[in-house]
Scaffold this motif. Structure first.
Motif, PDB file in Angstrom:
ATOM      1  N   ALA A   1       0.836  -1.189   0.000  1.00  0.00           N
ATOM      2  CA  ALA A   1       0.000   0.000   0.000  1.00  0.00           C
ATOM      3  C   ALA A   1       0.874   1.242   0.000  1.00  0.00           C
ATOM      4  O   ALA A   1       1.957   1.266   0.567  1.00  0.00           O
ATOM      5  CB  ALA A   1      -0.908   0.003   1.227  1.00  0.00           C
TER       6      ALA A   1
ATOM      7  N   HIS B   1       0.037   5.934   4.264  1.00  0.00           N
ATOM      8  CA  HIS B   1      -0.548   5.344   5.457  1.00  0.00           C
ATOM      9  C   HIS B   1      -2.060   5.321   5.305  1.00  0.00           C
ATOM     10  O   HIS B   1      -2.771   6.127   5.903  1.00  0.00           O
ATOM     11  CB  HIS B   1      -0.111   6.119   6.698  1.00  0.00           C
ATOM     12  CG  HIS B   1       1.372   6.036   6.952  1.00  0.00           C
ATOM     13  ND1 HIS B   1       1.984   4.902   7.453  1.00  0.00           N
ATOM     14  CD2 HIS B   1       2.365   6.932   6.746  1.00  0.00           C
ATOM     15  CE1 HIS B   1       3.282   5.107   7.553  1.00  0.00           C
ATOM     16  NE2 HIS B   1       3.552   6.320   7.121  1.00  0.00           N
ATOM     17  N   ARG B   2      -2.534   4.404   4.501  1.00  0.00           N
ATOM     18  CA  ARG B   2      -3.969   4.272   4.297  1.00  0.00           C
ATOM     19  C   ARG B   2      -4.595   3.572   5.493  1.00  0.00           C
ATOM     20  O   ARG B   2      -4.052   2.598   6.013  1.00  0.00           O
ATOM     21  CB  ARG B   2      -4.259   3.481   3.026  1.00  0.00           C
ATOM     22  CG  ARG B   2      -3.802   4.195   1.760  1.00  0.00           C
ATOM     23  CD  ARG B   2      -4.528   5.537   1.614  1.00  0.00           C
ATOM     24  NE  ARG B   2      -4.220   6.163   0.361  1.00  0.00           N
ATOM     25  CZ  ARG B   2      -4.874   5.920  -0.777  1.00  0.00           C
ATOM     26  NH1 ARG B   2      -5.849   5.057  -0.799  1.00  0.00           N
ATOM     27  NH2 ARG B   2      -4.529   6.531  -1.877  1.00  0.00           N
ATOM     28  N   ARG B   3      -5.766   4.048   5.894  1.00  0.00           N
ATOM     29  CA  ARG B   3      -6.454   3.487   7.056  1.00  0.00           C
ATOM     30  C   ARG B   3      -7.702   2.757   6.592  1.00  0.00           C
ATOM     31  O   ARG B   3      -8.500   3.306   5.827  1.00  0.00           O
ATOM     32  CB  ARG B   3      -6.812   4.603   8.036  1.00  0.00           C
ATOM     33  CG  ARG B   3      -7.206   4.105   9.418  1.00  0.00           C
ATOM     34  CD  ARG B   3      -7.478   5.251  10.370  1.00  0.00           C
ATOM     35  NE  ARG B   3      -7.355   4.801  11.744  1.00  0.00           N
ATOM     36  CZ  ARG B   3      -6.324   5.067  12.527  1.00  0.00           C
ATOM     37  NH1 ARG B   3      -5.329   5.800  12.067  1.00  0.00           N
ATOM     38  NH2 ARG B   3      -6.281   4.620  13.765  1.00  0.00           N
TER      39      ARG B   3
ATOM     40  N   TYR C   1      -1.274  -1.424   5.290  1.00  0.00           N
ATOM     41  CA  TYR C   1      -2.361  -0.553   5.727  1.00  0.00           C
ATOM     42  C   TYR C   1      -2.437  -0.479   7.247  1.00  0.00           C
ATOM     43  O   TYR C   1      -2.066  -1.425   7.955  1.00  0.00           O
ATOM     44  CB  TYR C   1      -3.705  -1.074   5.207  1.00  0.00           C
ATOM     45  CG  TYR C   1      -3.823  -1.116   3.709  1.00  0.00           C
ATOM     46  CD1 TYR C   1      -3.958   0.060   2.968  1.00  0.00           C
ATOM     47  CD2 TYR C   1      -3.799  -2.328   3.024  1.00  0.00           C
ATOM     48  CE1 TYR C   1      -4.074   0.024   1.588  1.00  0.00           C
ATOM     49  CE2 TYR C   1      -3.912  -2.375   1.646  1.00  0.00           C
ATOM     50  CZ  TYR C   1      -4.044  -1.198   0.933  1.00  0.00           C
ATOM     51  OH  TYR C   1      -4.147  -1.237  -0.428  1.00  0.00           O
TER      52      TYR C   1
ATOM     53  N   ASP D   1      -9.930   5.420   4.942  1.00  0.00           N
ATOM     54  CA  ASP D   1      -9.899   5.570   3.486  1.00  0.00           C
ATOM     55  C   ASP D   1     -10.786   4.546   2.804  1.00  0.00           C
ATOM     56  O   ASP D   1     -11.163   4.721   1.639  1.00  0.00           O
ATOM     57  CB  ASP D   1      -8.459   5.411   2.979  1.00  0.00           C
ATOM     58  CG  ASP D   1      -7.556   6.504   3.514  1.00  0.00           C
ATOM     59  OD1 ASP D   1      -7.715   7.657   3.092  1.00  0.00           O
ATOM     60  OD2 ASP D   1      -6.701   6.201   4.371  1.00  0.00           O
TER      61      ASP D   1
ATOM     62  N   LEU E   1      -9.089   1.301  -3.910  1.00  0.00           N
ATOM     63  CA  LEU E   1      -8.263   2.462  -3.572  1.00  0.00           C
ATOM     64  C   LEU E   1      -7.546   3.017  -4.797  1.00  0.00           C
ATOM     65  O   LEU E   1      -7.412   4.237  -4.945  1.00  0.00           O
ATOM     66  CB  LEU E   1      -7.256   2.086  -2.480  1.00  0.00           C
ATOM     67  CG  LEU E   1      -7.876   1.851  -1.100  1.00  0.00           C
ATOM     68  CD1 LEU E   1      -6.828   1.307  -0.136  1.00  0.00           C
ATOM     69  CD2 LEU E   1      -8.504   3.125  -0.553  1.00  0.00           C
TER      70      LEU E   1
ATOM     71  N   ASP F   1      -7.825   6.843  -6.292  1.00  0.00           N
ATOM     72  CA  ASP F   1      -6.616   7.627  -6.581  1.00  0.00           C
ATOM     73  C   ASP F   1      -6.590   8.091  -8.033  1.00  0.00           C
ATOM     74  O   ASP F   1      -6.293   9.250  -8.327  1.00  0.00           O
ATOM     75  CB  ASP F   1      -5.363   6.798  -6.304  1.00  0.00           C
ATOM     76  CG  ASP F   1      -5.111   6.595  -4.826  1.00  0.00           C
ATOM     77  OD1 ASP F   1      -5.706   7.331  -4.023  1.00  0.00           O
ATOM     78  OD2 ASP F   1      -4.328   5.702  -4.479  1.00  0.00           O
TER      79      ASP F   1
END
Length: 227
Positions: free
Chosen positions: A2, A5-7, A30, A51, A120, A124
């Motif tokens: 990933a 810092h995707r949550r 993640y 996210d 995701l 993006d």
């Protein structure tokens, strides 16, 4: 892996499933939070602003459909819905209240992680491709601010509904096949889930008017230029 810092919020009341999903997603890079019931899921979604949400349909407190309604009303966020059965009514309702994709139990953790990546990436890609406003008759789309108005009235769209509308608006009156929409909007390479497209089209009609999108039976959809 990933990027950044995707949550991700995993909402699942079966601890073994929740932990295995969370472990795989953490291994992919993640940050992952877990909620085990409807009320705590909504609370965490508001507090942590994930996210993406991996959301089980059957939950204590209130179900995943209600979680999705409440979360999407607060802030649009991509949702991957988990369902224990391939029940078309449940799936269509879930997609109608704002789920972007679904996966049926039992599922492979690898497939779930791939769906998360795809969702995701799509968000993006569409953010990076944001361009000038699109104005077609009384329909106005702002890709930068991700806002939609028709006849001056704002419409609250989920991330996927917005992307689908932008895609159709980029070629007004042209018929776009369902399979092509699955590939270009959802990033899928198979045509097994065209009902996903149909459900999102229904949602757009409900929010923006039944006259906006024309069905070409057996083929796909076209956005009509509103007057």
């Amino acid at each position: 892996m990933a990027e950044g810092h995707r949550r991700i919020l995993v909402v699942e009341d079966e601890p073994a499933i929740a932990e295995s999903v969370a472990a795989r997603l953490r291994a992919e890079g993640y940050e992952v939070d877990i909620a085990a019931d409807g009320p705590s899921a909504v609370r965490q979604a508001v507090e942590t602003a994930p996210d993406l949400i991996v959301l089980d349909l059957m939950l204590p407190g209130f179900d995943g459909l209600e979680v999705c309604r409440r979360v999407q009303a607060h802030r649009p966020v991509p949702v991957l819905m988990l369902t224990a059965r391939d029940d078309e009514t449940d799936l269509l309702v879930g997609l109608a209240v704002g789920a972007d994709d679904y996966i049926t139990k039992p599922f492979s953790i690898r497939e779930l992680a791939a769906r998360v990546h795809a969702l995701l990436r799509r968000v993006d890609r569409n953010t990076q491709q944001a361009a000038a406003k699109i104005v077609l008759g009384d329909l106005e789309i702002d890709p930068v601010e991700r806002r939609v108005h028709r006849a001056g009235e704002p419409a609250h769209l989920t991330p996927t509904e917005f992307e689908l509308l932008v895609h159709l608006a980029g070629r007004p009156r042209a018929v776009v096949p369902r399979d092509r929409l699955l590939t270009e909007v959802w990033g899928w390479n198979e045509s097994a889930s065209t009902r996903t497209v149909d459900s999102h089209i229904k949602a757009l009609r409900r929010k923006l008017g039944a006259d906006l999108i024309r069905t070409v039976h057996g083929v796909g959809y076209a956005l009509e230029v509103p007057r």
